[in-house]
Design a protein around this motif. Sequence first.
Motif, PDB file in Angstrom:
ATOM      1  N   PRO A  40       0.806  -1.222   0.000  1.00  0.00           N
ATOM      2  CA  PRO A  40       0.000   0.000   0.000  1.00  0.00           C
ATOM      3  C   PRO A  40       0.842   1.276   0.000  1.00  0.00           C
ATOM      4  CG  PRO A  40      -0.949  -1.597   1.496  1.00  0.00           C
ATOM      5  CD  PRO A  40       0.367  -2.166   1.049  1.00  0.00           C
ATOM      6  N   SER A  41       1.977   1.255   0.691  1.00  0.00           N
ATOM      7  CA  SER A  41       2.806   2.461   0.752  1.00  0.00           C
ATOM      8  C   SER A  41       3.401   2.789  -0.611  1.00  0.00           C
ATOM      9  CB  SER A  41       3.918   2.291   1.787  1.00  0.00           C
ATOM     10  OG  SER A  41       4.765   1.196   1.455  1.00  0.00           O
ATOM     11  N   THR A  42       3.883   1.759  -1.327  1.00  0.00           N
ATOM     12  CA  THR A  42       4.450   1.985  -2.656  1.00  0.00           C
ATOM     13  C   THR A  42       3.365   2.432  -3.634  1.00  0.00           C
ATOM     14  OG1 THR A  42       6.184   0.332  -2.305  1.00  0.00           O
ATOM     15  CG2 THR A  42       5.671   0.903  -4.588  1.00  0.00           C
ATOM     16  N   ALA A  43       2.222   1.757  -3.588  1.00  0.00           N
ATOM     17  CA  ALA A  43       1.122   2.120  -4.486  1.00  0.00           C
ATOM     18  C   ALA A  43       0.648   3.540  -4.215  1.00  0.00           C
ATOM     19  CB  ALA A  43      -0.029   1.134  -4.326  1.00  0.00           C
ATOM     20  N   SER A  44       0.540   3.898  -2.952  1.00  0.00           N
ATOM     21  CA  SER A  44       0.079   5.241  -2.597  1.00  0.00           C
ATOM     22  C   SER A  44       1.035   6.304  -3.123  1.00  0.00           C
ATOM     23  CB  SER A  44      -0.039   5.354  -1.074  1.00  0.00           C
ATOM     24  OG  SER A  44      -0.452   6.650  -0.702  1.00  0.00           O
ATOM     25  N   ARG A  45       2.343   6.058  -2.997  1.00  0.00           N
ATOM     26  CA  ARG A  45       3.321   7.019  -3.491  1.00  0.00           C
ATOM     27  C   ARG A  45       3.222   7.204  -5.000  1.00  0.00           C
ATOM     28  NH1 ARG A  45       8.182   5.844  -5.481  1.00  0.00           N
ATOM     29  NH2 ARG A  45       8.137   3.750  -4.564  1.00  0.00           N
ATOM     30  N   LEU A  46       3.101   6.101  -5.728  1.00  0.00           N
ATOM     31  CA  LEU A  46       3.019   6.177  -7.186  1.00  0.00           C
ATOM     32  C   LEU A  46       1.704   6.809  -7.635  1.00  0.00           C
ATOM     33  CD1 LEU A  46       4.511   2.675  -8.079  1.00  0.00           C
ATOM     34  CD2 LEU A  46       5.607   4.900  -8.381  1.00  0.00           C
ATOM     35  N   LEU A  47       0.622   6.467  -6.974  1.00  0.00           N
ATOM     36  CA  LEU A  47      -0.676   7.042  -7.327  1.00  0.00           C
ATOM     37  C   LEU A  47      -0.700   8.548  -7.071  1.00  0.00           C
ATOM     38  CD1 LEU A  47      -2.961   4.210  -5.910  1.00  0.00           C
ATOM     39  CD2 LEU A  47      -2.748   4.843  -8.322  1.00  0.00           C
ATOM     40  N   THR A  49       1.895  10.535  -7.194  1.00  0.00           N
ATOM     41  CA  THR A  49       2.711  11.164  -8.230  1.00  0.00           C
ATOM     42  C   THR A  49       1.926  11.310  -9.524  1.00  0.00           C
ATOM     43  OG1 THR A  49       4.752  10.285  -7.285  1.00  0.00           O
ATOM     44  CG2 THR A  49       4.818  10.947  -9.605  1.00  0.00           C
ATOM     45  N   MET A  50       1.215  10.244  -9.927  1.00  0.00           N
ATOM     46  CA  MET A  50       0.447  10.300 -11.170  1.00  0.00           C
ATOM     47  C   MET A  50      -0.728  11.267 -11.055  1.00  0.00           C
ATOM     48  SD  MET A  50       0.562   6.427 -12.713  1.00  0.00           S
ATOM     49  CE  MET A  50       0.197   5.546 -11.191  1.00  0.00           C
ATOM     50  N   THR A  51      -1.252  11.415  -9.843  1.00  0.00           N
ATOM     51  CA  THR A  51      -2.319  12.396  -9.621  1.00  0.00           C
ATOM     52  C   THR A  51      -1.771  13.820  -9.744  1.00  0.00           C
ATOM     53  OG1 THR A  51      -3.502  10.874  -8.161  1.00  0.00           O
ATOM     54  CG2 THR A  51      -4.050  13.206  -7.973  1.00  0.00           C
ATOM     55  N   ARG A  52      -0.596  14.043  -9.172  1.00  0.00           N
ATOM     56  CA  ARG A  52       0.023  15.370  -9.255  1.00  0.00           C
ATOM     57  C   ARG A  52       0.306  15.760 -10.701  1.00  0.00           C
ATOM     58  NH1 ARG A  52       5.260  16.558  -9.476  1.00  0.00           N
ATOM     59  NH2 ARG A  52       5.861  14.470  -8.794  1.00  0.00           N
ATOM     60  N   LEU A  53       0.649  14.772 -11.546  1.00  0.00           N
ATOM     61  CA  LEU A  53       0.961  15.035 -12.946  1.00  0.00           C
ATOM     62  C   LEU A  53      -0.286  15.079 -13.837  1.00  0.00           C
ATOM     63  CD1 LEU A  53       4.131  12.779 -13.303  1.00  0.00           C
ATOM     64  CD2 LEU A  53       4.048  15.274 -13.138  1.00  0.00           C
ATOM     65  N   GLY A  54      -1.454  14.783 -13.259  1.00  0.00           N
ATOM     66  CA  GLY A  54      -2.695  14.879 -14.020  1.00  0.00           C
ATOM     67  C   GLY A  54      -3.122  13.613 -14.729  1.00  0.00           C
ATOM     68  N   PHE A  55      -2.361  12.517 -14.569  1.00  0.00           N
ATOM     69  CA  PHE A  55      -2.738  11.274 -15.229  1.00  0.00           C
ATOM     70  C   PHE A  55      -3.874  10.565 -14.477  1.00  0.00           C
ATOM     71  CE2 PHE A  55       1.516  12.033 -16.810  1.00  0.00           C
ATOM     72  CZ  PHE A  55       1.356  11.786 -18.164  1.00  0.00           C
ATOM     73  N   LEU A  56      -3.992  10.856 -13.185  1.00  0.00           N
ATOM     74  CA  LEU A  56      -5.088  10.331 -12.377  1.00  0.00           C
ATOM     75  C   LEU A  56      -5.653  11.491 -11.557  1.00  0.00           C
ATOM     76  CD1 LEU A  56      -3.507   7.028 -10.967  1.00  0.00           C
ATOM     77  CD2 LEU A  56      -5.161   7.208 -12.830  1.00  0.00           C
ATOM     78  N   ARG A  57      -6.822  11.250 -10.972  1.00  0.00           N
ATOM     79  CA  ARG A  57      -7.385  12.218 -10.030  1.00  0.00           C
ATOM     80  C   ARG A  57      -8.162  11.464  -8.970  1.00  0.00           C
ATOM     81  NH1 ARG A  57     -12.839  13.130 -10.761  1.00  0.00           N
ATOM     82  NH2 ARG A  57     -13.723  12.407 -12.760  1.00  0.00           N
ATOM     83  N   ARG A  58      -8.380  12.108  -7.837  1.00  0.00           N
ATOM     84  CA  ARG A  58      -9.141  11.504  -6.743  1.00  0.00           C
ATOM     85  C   ARG A  58     -10.608  11.829  -6.921  1.00  0.00           C
ATOM     86  NH1 ARG A  58      -5.629  10.537  -2.352  1.00  0.00           N
ATOM     87  NH2 ARG A  58      -7.374   9.591  -1.216  1.00  0.00           N
ATOM     88  N   ASP A  59     -11.450  10.816  -6.845  1.00  0.00           N
ATOM     89  CA  ASP A  59     -12.892  11.007  -6.966  1.00  0.00           C
ATOM     90  C   ASP A  59     -13.471  11.416  -5.615  1.00  0.00           C
ATOM     91  OD1 ASP A  59     -15.276  11.104  -8.265  1.00  0.00           O
ATOM     92  OD2 ASP A  59     -15.288   9.015  -8.905  1.00  0.00           O
ATOM     93  N   HIS A  60     -14.790  11.646  -5.599  1.00  0.00           N
ATOM     94  CA  HIS A  60     -15.454  12.115  -4.386  1.00  0.00           C
ATOM     95  C   HIS A  60     -15.343  11.112  -3.243  1.00  0.00           C
ATOM     96  CE1 HIS A  60     -18.470   9.690  -6.511  1.00  0.00           C
ATOM     97  NE2 HIS A  60     -18.944   9.410  -5.320  1.00  0.00           N
TER      98      HIS A  60
END
Length: 230
Positions: A40-47, A49-60
Amino acid sequence: MAGEVENTRTVERALRLLAVVCEAGSLPMVEAARLVDLSPSTASRLLRTMTRLGFLRRDHDNSYVPGVRLIQLGAHVLSNDELIRLCQPMMNELARGSSESVYLSIRGVNDTAVYVAMAEGTSSVRHVSWIGRSFPLDGSAAGQVLLGQCGPSGFLIESDTIEPDVTAIAAPLRSDDRVLAALSLLAPTYRVGEADVQRLGRLVASRADEISRLLSTTPGDGASAPSHTH
């Protein structure tokens, strides 16, 4: 060398996470980590990063979903795809003539196919956009067409397989006897009786034949064809 290997592993992990989120449409961090066998820690870090770059976003609900940057890049790639540019006008015509949504799909990874373009139907109740979504080859009309399984009618029909209450009618797009893609029409099952299905099937097959003739005479189609299969 060790640093290069570690960088490669990081990229691979990030891409695997990105892929499972896109395939699912929405995933919480813990589930995404489980699917790609990461802590979970590795996945959270990568997710993050990808959110910060705009490739992903957090939903409601704090799940991860495809981000604007990813959608922009996908749209840019698809808009420059020669196969889609060639097919889109006839797909639009078929959608207007039938009032139903029309899709173009190609082979995906493993035993899947993916929708790469659509023309939206005009009926008040119609299939919504699934562009970029993958589906199994087995059991789907478009998937079976991509596998070369098409009878003498020139089209295949499947109802209530990938989606309940949806009938799919698909026909192959060929170039030099190779199936490059599938043209399919999706309609609510309640709206299409047997006579309607056969009529629509002939329309789909006719448009697919027209596109196939264009594919066989368009310069350079042979060179670009491998990019549509995996």
